[in-house]
Design a protein around this motif. Structure first.
Motif, mmCIF file in Angstrom:
data_model
loop_
_atom_site.group_PDB
_atom_site.id
_atom_site.type_symbol
_atom_site.label_atom_id
_atom_site.label_comp_id
_atom_site.label_asym_id
_atom_site.label_seq_id
_atom_site.Cartn_x
_atom_site.Cartn_y
_atom_site.Cartn_z
ATOM 1 N N LEU A 105 0.835 -1.201 0.000
ATOM 2 C CA LEU A 105 0.000 0.000 0.000
ATOM 3 C C LEU A 105 0.869 1.250 0.000
ATOM 4 O O LEU A 105 1.738 1.417 0.855
ATOM 5 C CB LEU A 105 -0.918 0.016 1.228
ATOM 6 N N VAL A 106 0.628 2.100 -0.979
ATOM 7 C CA VAL A 106 1.222 3.443 -1.016
ATOM 8 C C VAL A 106 0.065 4.430 -0.936
ATOM 9 O O VAL A 106 -0.813 4.424 -1.810
ATOM 10 C CB VAL A 106 2.042 3.675 -2.296
ATOM 11 N N ARG A 107 0.069 5.238 0.101
ATOM 12 C CA ARG A 107 -1.047 6.158 0.304
ATOM 13 C C ARG A 107 -0.587 7.596 0.091
ATOM 14 O O ARG A 107 0.402 8.034 0.691
ATOM 15 C CB ARG A 107 -1.632 5.993 1.701
ATOM 16 N N LEU A 108 -1.323 8.320 -0.768
ATOM 17 C CA LEU A 108 -1.030 9.728 -1.009
ATOM 18 C C LEU A 108 -1.676 10.581 0.074
ATOM 19 O O LEU A 108 -2.723 10.229 0.627
ATOM 20 C CB LEU A 108 -1.542 10.156 -2.386
ATOM 21 N N LEU A 109 -1.043 11.709 0.383
ATOM 22 C CA LEU A 109 -1.541 12.566 1.451
ATOM 23 C C LEU A 109 -2.902 13.172 1.119
ATOM 24 O O LEU A 109 -3.697 13.448 2.011
ATOM 25 C CB LEU A 109 -0.537 13.685 1.730
ATOM 26 N N ARG A 110 -3.152 13.404 -0.159
ATOM 27 C CA ARG A 110 -4.431 13.990 -0.561
ATOM 28 C C ARG A 110 -4.825 13.413 -1.908
ATOM 29 O O ARG A 110 -4.020 12.779 -2.591
ATOM 30 C CB ARG A 110 -4.320 15.516 -0.668
ATOM 31 N N ASN A 111 -6.071 13.635 -2.263
ATOM 32 C CA ASN A 111 -6.551 13.179 -3.562
ATOM 33 C C ASN A 111 -5.894 14.010 -4.659
ATOM 34 O O ASN A 111 -6.093 15.222 -4.744
ATOM 35 C CB ASN A 111 -8.078 13.320 -3.628
ATOM 36 N N SER A 112 -5.073 13.351 -5.482
ATOM 37 C CA SER A 112 -4.300 14.057 -6.507
ATOM 38 C C SER A 112 -4.744 13.726 -7.917
ATOM 39 O O SER A 112 -4.225 14.313 -8.871
ATOM 40 C CB SER A 112 -2.805 13.729 -6.351
ATOM 41 N N GLY A 113 -5.647 12.767 -8.072
ATOM 42 C CA GLY A 113 -6.129 12.425 -9.401
ATOM 43 C C GLY A 113 -5.559 11.108 -9.900
ATOM 44 O O GLY A 113 -4.525 10.620 -9.435
ATOM 45 N N HIS A 114 -6.270 10.538 -10.866
ATOM 46 C CA HIS A 114 -5.931 9.207 -11.380
ATOM 47 C C HIS A 114 -4.533 9.160 -11.994
ATOM 48 O O HIS A 114 -3.743 8.247 -11.707
ATOM 49 C CB HIS A 114 -6.985 8.797 -12.416
ATOM 50 N N GLN A 115 -4.209 10.129 -12.842
ATOM 51 C CA GLN A 115 -2.909 10.126 -13.511
ATOM 52 C C GLN A 115 -1.764 10.361 -12.522
ATOM 53 O O GLN A 115 -0.681 9.789 -12.659
ATOM 54 C CB GLN A 115 -2.883 11.182 -14.613
ATOM 55 N N ALA A 116 -2.013 11.192 -11.505
ATOM 56 C CA ALA A 116 -0.995 11.396 -10.476
ATOM 57 C C ALA A 116 -0.760 10.119 -9.684
ATOM 58 O O ALA A 116 0.381 9.800 -9.315
ATOM 59 C CB ALA A 116 -1.412 12.531 -9.541
ATOM 60 N N ALA A 117 -1.828 9.373 -9.412
ATOM 61 C CA ALA A 117 -1.681 8.094 -8.708
ATOM 62 C C ALA A 117 -0.877 7.102 -9.544
ATOM 63 O O ALA A 117 -0.047 6.349 -9.009
ATOM 64 C CB ALA A 117 -3.055 7.520 -8.368
ATOM 65 N N LEU A 118 -1.099 7.114 -10.845
ATOM 66 C CA LEU A 118 -0.294 6.263 -11.721
ATOM 67 C C LEU A 118 1.178 6.684 -11.687
ATOM 68 O O LEU A 118 2.078 5.836 -11.691
ATOM 69 C CB LEU A 118 -0.824 6.316 -13.151
ATOM 70 N N SER A 119 1.421 7.984 -11.656
ATOM 71 C CA SER A 119 2.799 8.474 -11.573
ATOM 72 C C SER A 119 3.464 8.000 -10.293
ATOM 73 O O SER A 119 4.642 7.600 -10.302
ATOM 74 C CB SER A 119 2.817 10.004 -11.629
ATOM 75 N N ALA A 120 2.733 8.030 -9.188
ATOM 76 C CA ALA A 120 3.277 7.532 -7.922
ATOM 77 C C ALA A 120 3.597 6.042 -8.026
ATOM 78 O O ALA A 120 4.624 5.578 -7.509
ATOM 79 C CB ALA A 120 2.285 7.783 -6.799
ATOM 80 N N GLY A 121 2.731 5.288 -8.695
ATOM 81 C CA GLY A 121 2.999 3.866 -8.887
ATOM 82 C C GLY A 121 4.236 3.620 -9.725
ATOM 83 O O GLY A 121 5.048 2.737 -9.420
ATOM 84 N N PHE A 122 4.408 4.408 -10.787
ATOM 85 C CA PHE A 122 5.608 4.280 -11.618
ATOM 86 C C PHE A 122 6.861 4.594 -10.810
ATOM 87 O O PHE A 122 7.897 3.948 -10.971
ATOM 88 C CB PHE A 122 5.506 5.217 -12.825
ATOM 89 N N ARG A 123 6.791 5.587 -9.949
ATOM 90 C CA ARG A 123 7.952 5.974 -9.140
ATOM 91 C C ARG A 123 8.325 4.885 -8.135
ATOM 92 O O ARG A 123 9.504 4.661 -7.852
ATOM 93 C CB ARG A 123 7.641 7.263 -8.390
ATOM 94 N N ARG A 124 7.324 4.216 -7.570
ATOM 95 C CA ARG A 124 7.570 3.298 -6.465
ATOM 96 C C ARG A 124 7.691 1.837 -6.887
ATOM 97 O O ARG A 124 8.186 1.008 -6.112
ATOM 98 C CB ARG A 124 6.426 3.427 -5.452
#
Length: 326
Positions: free
Chosen positions: A68-87
């Motif tokens: 589980l990677v949890r973002l601090l705030r709702n950043s949007g679908h594409q931003a969540a994908l970017s976080a997944g690519f980074r991690r």
């Protein structure tokens, strides 16, 4: 000692998906366990307000591959994908939504295609979208036709964010300096060898869609402004059209005046002002969108902020246990 990176990372952005999670676990784990490869399921919780995060943490107790990677705030679908690519750590990465409209069983076909075809990208292409509403199918068709016309014919028609990419594609995407990237356009633009796997899009397994009409229009507008200068050219052509219409109106007014048939009135004045004013406002709005993107880029604010990563939490616990035992 660092763990060996898995062969496959499955990145799943989620936002308020507590209703679909039991079905997601039931279908995803047996499938991935049966692939015969090491894997991780990297769920990016995009600031959910329901029990999504707690349910994922509870499931991870018995499913060690779930991360589980949890973002601090709702950043949007594409931003969540970017976080997944980074991690993500896998040699290959699959992105899939949590609603199960893109069947997870197709992941096996994506893996088989990347091995047999020696490509870096395998797009999941929807061959049948009858499960979607008429409005969704119509807007999607308009979006892909517009993107193919503006960006190029390399954009796979009817391919969303269900795809498999290799590690070198992941590294290339992460190296891009831009924020607000649209993955369904960025990845084809990179030009890596690719192939397609067709599948039938299913109905949502549970819950309701979080991608409403306004978000769809925002995605389309971001896609256009991020990858094409066509709106700026449209503003130029509209300005030229307005100039031509104004010139014709002036000529007509002079002809009527010289003929002595001019009648004081407001209809023509209001019409002229309305047309020219509308064109000017539209042009200014288009220019403003591009200036806003430049302004946001100059601020260099992060597209997302990660508040929690269960993998790092496990690493800290393991380090503490090792220190105590020694």
């Amino acid at each position: 000692m660092r763990e060996i990176d898995p062969d496959l990372s499955v990145v799943v952005p989620m936002y308020d998906e507590e209703e679909v999670l039991p079905i997601f676990f039931e279908r995803m784990r047996p499938l991935l366990d049966g692939l015969g490869v090491s894997y991780e399921v990297l769920v990016v919780d995009d600031g959910s307000r329901d029990a999504t995060a707690s349910m994922l943490l509870a499931a991870a107790v018995d499913w060690p591959e779930l991360r589980l990677v949890r973002l601090l705030r709702n950043s949007g679908h594409q931003a969540a994908l970017s976080a997944g690519f980074r991690r993500a750590r896998g040699n290959h990465l699959v992105t899939i939504d949590a609603d199960l409209q893109d069947p997870p069983e197709v992941i096996a076909e994506l893996l088989a295609a990347v091995r047999t075809s020696e490509v870096d990208v395998v797009y999941g292409v929807r061959s049948d979208r009858s499960s979607d509403s008429w409005g969704k199918r119509t807007t999607a068709r308009m979006y892909y036709r517009l993107m193919c016309r503006l960006v190029g014919k390399d954009i796979p028609f009817d391919a969303g964010d269900f795809r498999l990419v290799s590690r070198r594609v992941v590294d290339a995407v992460n190296a891009l300096p831009e924020d607000g990237r649209v993955f369904r356009l960025v990845i084809p633009w990179l030009g890596f060898p690719s192939t397609e796997v067709k599948y039938v899009r299913a109905e949502r397994a549970a819950g309701t869609t979080k991608y409403n009409l306004s978000k769809m229009f925002r995605l389309a507008f971001d896609s256009v402004t991020a990858f094409s200068a066509a709106p700026l050219r449209l503003a130029t052509w509209l300005g030229l059209l307005g100039g031509v219409l104004s010139a014709l109106f002036v000529v007509g007014a002079l002809v009527v005046k010289l003929a002595g048939n001019s009648v004081p009135g407001w209809t023509s004045t209001v019409l002229a002002v309305s047309v020219i004013g509308a064109i000017q406002l539209l042009c200014l709005g288009l220019l403003g969108e591009y200036v806003a993107r430049l302004f946001q880029s100059s601020q260099k604010r992060p597209q997302f902020l990660v508040g929690y990563d269960s993998l790092e939490d496990q690493g800290h616990k393991a380090l503490e246990e090792e220190t105590v035992s020694s």
